[in-house]
Scaffold this motif. Structure first.
Motif, PDB file in Angstrom:
ATOM      1  N   LYS A 381    -102.676  48.578  30.690  1.00 25.85           N
ATOM      2  CA  LYS A 381    -104.116  48.520  30.444  1.00 25.85           C
ATOM      3  C   LYS A 381    -104.458  47.812  29.138  1.00 25.85           C
ATOM      4  O   LYS A 381    -105.621  47.515  28.889  1.00 25.85           O
ATOM      5  N   SER A 412    -109.493  52.305  23.611  1.00 19.81           N
ATOM      6  CA  SER A 412    -109.938  50.974  24.016  1.00 19.81           C
ATOM      7  C   SER A 412    -111.409  51.040  24.377  1.00 19.81           C
ATOM      8  O   SER A 412    -111.866  51.981  25.049  1.00 19.81           O
ATOM      9  N   GLU A 414    -112.764  49.282  26.470  1.00 21.83           N
ATOM     10  CA  GLU A 414    -112.878  49.084  27.919  1.00 21.83           C
ATOM     11  C   GLU A 414    -112.623  50.367  28.692  1.00 21.83           C
ATOM     12  O   GLU A 414    -112.958  50.452  29.874  1.00 21.83           O
ATOM     13  N   ILE A 415    -112.013  51.368  28.048  1.00 17.15           N
ATOM     14  CA  ILE A 415    -111.665  52.614  28.732  1.00 17.15           C
ATOM     15  C   ILE A 415    -112.488  53.791  28.228  1.00 17.15           C
ATOM     16  O   ILE A 415    -113.029  54.581  29.014  1.00 17.15           O
ATOM     17  N   HIS A 416    -112.595  53.918  26.904  1.00 17.94           N
ATOM     18  CA  HIS A 416    -113.208  55.107  26.306  1.00 17.94           C
ATOM     19  C   HIS A 416    -114.662  54.913  25.884  1.00 17.94           C
ATOM     20  O   HIS A 416    -115.286  55.838  25.370  1.00 17.94           O
TER      21      HIS A 416
END
Length: 584
Positions: A381, A412, A414-416
C-alpha cells in the motif's frame, strides 16, 4: 558431431543488446562435451583447448566454452568431464536456481530490480555512465546492434545492473574496476545467471583473473610498469614521461579491459583467451600492444598525457590493416623461445605479491559512492517509498544501527485520512519514524521528508535530539543533518534555542528545525494540505522542494516506522507512552 538433450552445449544469448547470435560452423568444436576431442591426457586436453581459443570460438558456443573454461582453470582438481558439464543444458536449471537465490538475497522486493543502482566498484560513476552511454554504443554500431537513440538498451542496462549488484552484495566485491566491462562483455553472449556464475568463479580464484581490492589493483599496475621497464626500456621512458605508467594512466588496460583501444570483435577474441588463461593473458596483451609503436617512431610522437599515448595505440589497433589473429600469433609463437619473453603466471603472482607493500603505501583512500542496498518495505500500500532509489538513499542516511531494517507503513493520507490528528494518533507510540511528503510546486513534484528520533506526540515544547535530519529523496537527493554551533559567538548563543527545536508537534502544525523569525526547515499545516520549507538553524538546509520553493502543496503523505529484518520487531515501539499530551 551433433548432440541433443542434457548433453548438448547451451547456446549463447545476447543479454546486453538483445540480438540473435549468429551460428558459425567450426571444425574445432562439437555441439557437446568434451570440449577437446582426441586428447588422451588432461594436460594435452588443456593445451589443445588453449590453441582452439586462440583461433577463435564460434559465437553460438561462447557461453558454454567460456563458463567451462573458467571452471576448468579455477578447479584443476575436478575431472574434465565435470567442468565441461557446466556448459551443457543439463546444468542450466542449477545455475538459474542459484542465480535466483542471489537475486532474492539482494532484492527482497522484486520490484526493486527495475529501479536498482549499479555499483561502480572503483570504476567511478562518471566512467560507468560513459561505459553505458558511449563506449558500447560504438560496439553496437559496429555490429548493427545499437540504434541511434541510445547506447546499451534499457533491458541490457538492467541485466548489467543486476549482475553488478549481486557481485557487490552477495560476493562482497567493493573494489574491482574492470568488473563492469568484464560483466558487459560476458552478457553479450550469456544470460545473467551464467555471467554471475562465471564472475563468482573468477572471484574465487583472484590471483588468476581479477584484482578484487584496491591493494591488488595497484599491485597489478606496479607489476606491469616493472615488466615494461625490463622488456621495452625505450618505450618505458616515453610512457613514464607522459604518465602512461601511473595507475591512473593505465585505465584503458586495468580499468576498461581494452574496450576503449580495441575493436569489438578483437575484445571478444581476447575474451576467448582470457576466460581460460586469466590475468596472464591481460599482461601479455598489454605488453604486446606496446610493440605496435616501433623504437624509431617514439621520438616523433607528440605526447602530452597518458591519454595521448593510448590514442596512438588505438590509432594502430583500429587501422584496417591490423589483424588481431596475427597479433595473437606473435603473442603465442608456435616455435622458438619468443613466447618465454612474456612473464608467466607464477612470475606475475610473485611480482604482484612483492608490490603489495608499495600499493598499501601509495594507494589513495577509496570511498564507495554507491548508495547501499535499499531498505525493503512490508506493505504494497505504500506509494512514496516504492522507488528503490528513495529507499537506497534512506539506508545511506539513517544511523548505522537502523539500516538492517524494513519500512512499515503506519500512516498514509490515502488510508487514514488527511488530518494532523490522525497522524498523531497512528504515530504516537513509534520512535524513529520517517515522514515522506509529496511536495507539489506548479507542474513539478518532489519527495521530501524528515527523520524523527522520538515519537510524534502533541507537546507544548520542542523536543527530539541531534539524530533528526531533513532530506530530499527525489530529485537531486540530499540529506541535511543537524550540527551544533561551537563558535562561541554571542549571536549564536542567542539563537541556540531556535537551533535546538528539532521536533515541534502542536495542534495546528508539525515541524522540524526552526529559525529566530518563526520559519521552519519543514512545516505542515493542520489539514496536511499546505507546507513550507526554509533554511533552518543547525540543519543548514536549502528549501527542500528546491531553490526558491519555500511553499508547496502536499500530495501524498506517509509515515513509516522501522522493524528489524531479523525478527520483525518494531524498533523503539512504546506500548504505553509515558507522556502522551494529546488534546492539550
Amino acid at each position: 558431431m551433433t548432440k541433443s538433450g542434457n548433453t548438448a552445449f547451451v547456446k549463447s544469448v545476447d543479454s546486453l543488446f538483445g540480438q540473435e547470435i549468429v551460428s558459425v560452423d567450426s571444425p574445432w568444436f562439437s555441439d557437446g562435451p568434451p570440449l577437446v576431442l582426441g586428447a588422451k591426457t588432461d594436460k594435452r586436453s588443456l593445451k589443445l583447448l588453449k590453441q582452439k581459443c586462440r583461433w577463435g570460438l564460434p559465437p553460438q558456443l561462447r557461453c558454454a566454452v567460456w563458463i567451462s573454461s573458467v571452471m576448468r582453470t579455477v578447479n584443476p582438481h575436478l575431472p574434465i568431464s565435470e567442468t565441461d558439464s557446466y556448459g551443457t543444458v543439463g546444468a542450466e536449471n542449477s545455475i538459474d536456481a542459484k542465480w535466483g537465490f542471489a537475486l532474492n538475497a539482494v532484492f527482497t522486493n522484486p520490484t526493486d530490480r527495475d529501479d536498482a543502482i549499479a555499483p561502480d566498484l572503483g570504476l567511478g560513476q562518471e566512467m560507468l555512465h560513459q561505459l553505458i552511454e558511449n563506449d558500447y554504443r560504438e560496439w553496437g554500431v559496429q555490429s548493427g546492434l545499437a540504434s541511434d537513440s541510445g547506447a546499451i538498451p534499457e533491458e541490457g542496462v538492467r541485466s548489467l545492473t543486476l549482475v553488478l549488484c549481486t557481485a557487490h552484495q552477495v560476493l562482497g566485491i567493493e573494489f574491482c574496476p574492470p568488473l563492469p566491462d568484464v560483466a558487459a562483455i560476458l552478457l553479450t553472449h550469456m544470460p545473467e545467471s551464467y555471467a554471475f556464475t562465471s564472475i563468482r568463479e573468477m572471484i574465487n580464484d583472484t590471483s588468476n583473473f581479477l584484482p578484487v581490492s584496491q591493494r591488488d589493483y595497484y599491485s597489478w599496475c606496479k607489476t606491469y610498469a616493472l615488466f615494461v621497464k625490463r622488456m621495452v626500456p625505450h618505450t618505458y621512458k616515453v610512457m613514464e614521461s607522459c604518465g602512461a605508467l601511473d595507475p591512473q594512466g593505465l585505465d584503458p588496460i586495468f580499468k576498461r579491459f581494452f574496450t576503449t583501444i580495441l575493436k569489438r570483435e578483437d575484445v571478444l577474441r581476447f575474451m576467448d583467451v582470457y576466460m581460460l588463461e586469466g590475468c596472464k593473458a591481460i599482461f601479455r596483451l598489454a605488453l604486446s600492444l606496446l610493440k605496435l609503436i616501433v623504437k624509431k617512431e617514439l621520438k616523433s610522437l607528440l605526447l602530452t598525457d597518458a591519454q595521448s599515448w593510448w590514442n596512438e595505440i588505438r590509432y594502430r589497433t583500429l587501422d584496417p590493416s591490423f589483424s588481431f589473429q596475427k597479433h595473437l600469433d606473435k603473442m603465442y609463437p608456435k616455435y622458438g623461445n619468443m613466447g618465454k619473453r612474456y612473464p608467466r603466471r607464477h612470475i606475475i603472482g610473485r611480482a604482484n605479491k612483492f608490490h603489495e607493500k608499495w600499493a598499501r603505501d601509495n594507494m589513495p583512500v577509496y570511498i564507495d559512492q554507491t548508495p547501499p542496498k535499499p531498505i525493503s518495505y512490508t506493505s504494497e500500500k505504500c506509494l512514496l517509498a516504492k522507488r528503490a532509489s528513495v529507499r537506497s538513499y534512506l539506508a545511506k542516511w539513517l544511523p548505522p544501527s537502523l539500516r538492517a531494517t524494513k519500512l512499515d507503513l503506519v500512516y498514509s493520507t490515502e488510508i487514514h485520512g488527511r488530518s494532523l490528528a490522525s497522524l498523531y494518533k497512528e504515530c504516537r507510540r513509534s520512535k524513529n519514524t520517517i515522514v515522506l511528503v509529496e511536495a507539489m510546486t506548479g507542474n513539478t513534484s518532489s519527495t521530501i521528508g524528515m527523520f524523527a528520533s522520538c515519537a510524534w506526540n502533541i507537546n507544548p515544547s520542542p523536543y527530539g535530539d541531534g539524530e533528526c535530519f531533513l532530506f530530499r529523496a527525489n530529485p537531486n537527493p540530499m540529506c541535511f543533518n543537524w550540527m551544533p554551533d561551537c563558535s562561541g559567538d554571542m549571536d549564536a548563543l542567542e539563537s541556540q534555542a531556535a537551533r535546538e527545536q528539532f521536533m515541534v508537534a502542536r495542534n495546528d502544525f508539525i515541524a522540524m528545525g526552526a529559525n529566530t523569525d518563526g520559519t521552519n526547515g519543514l512545516r505542515l499545516d493542520q489539514e496536511l494540505v499546505k507546507g513550507e520549507s526554509y533554511p533552518a538553524l543547525g540543519f543548514d538546509n536549502e528549501p527542500l522542494p528546491g531553490r526558491n520553493c519555500n511553499t508547496f502543496d502536499v500530495g501524498v503523505l506517509e509515515v513509516y516506522h522501522l522493524i528489524r529484518e531479523v525478527d520483525g520487531k518494531v524498533i523503539g515501539h512504546n506500548k504505553n507512552p509515558v507522556w502522551d499530551l494529546e488534546g492539550l
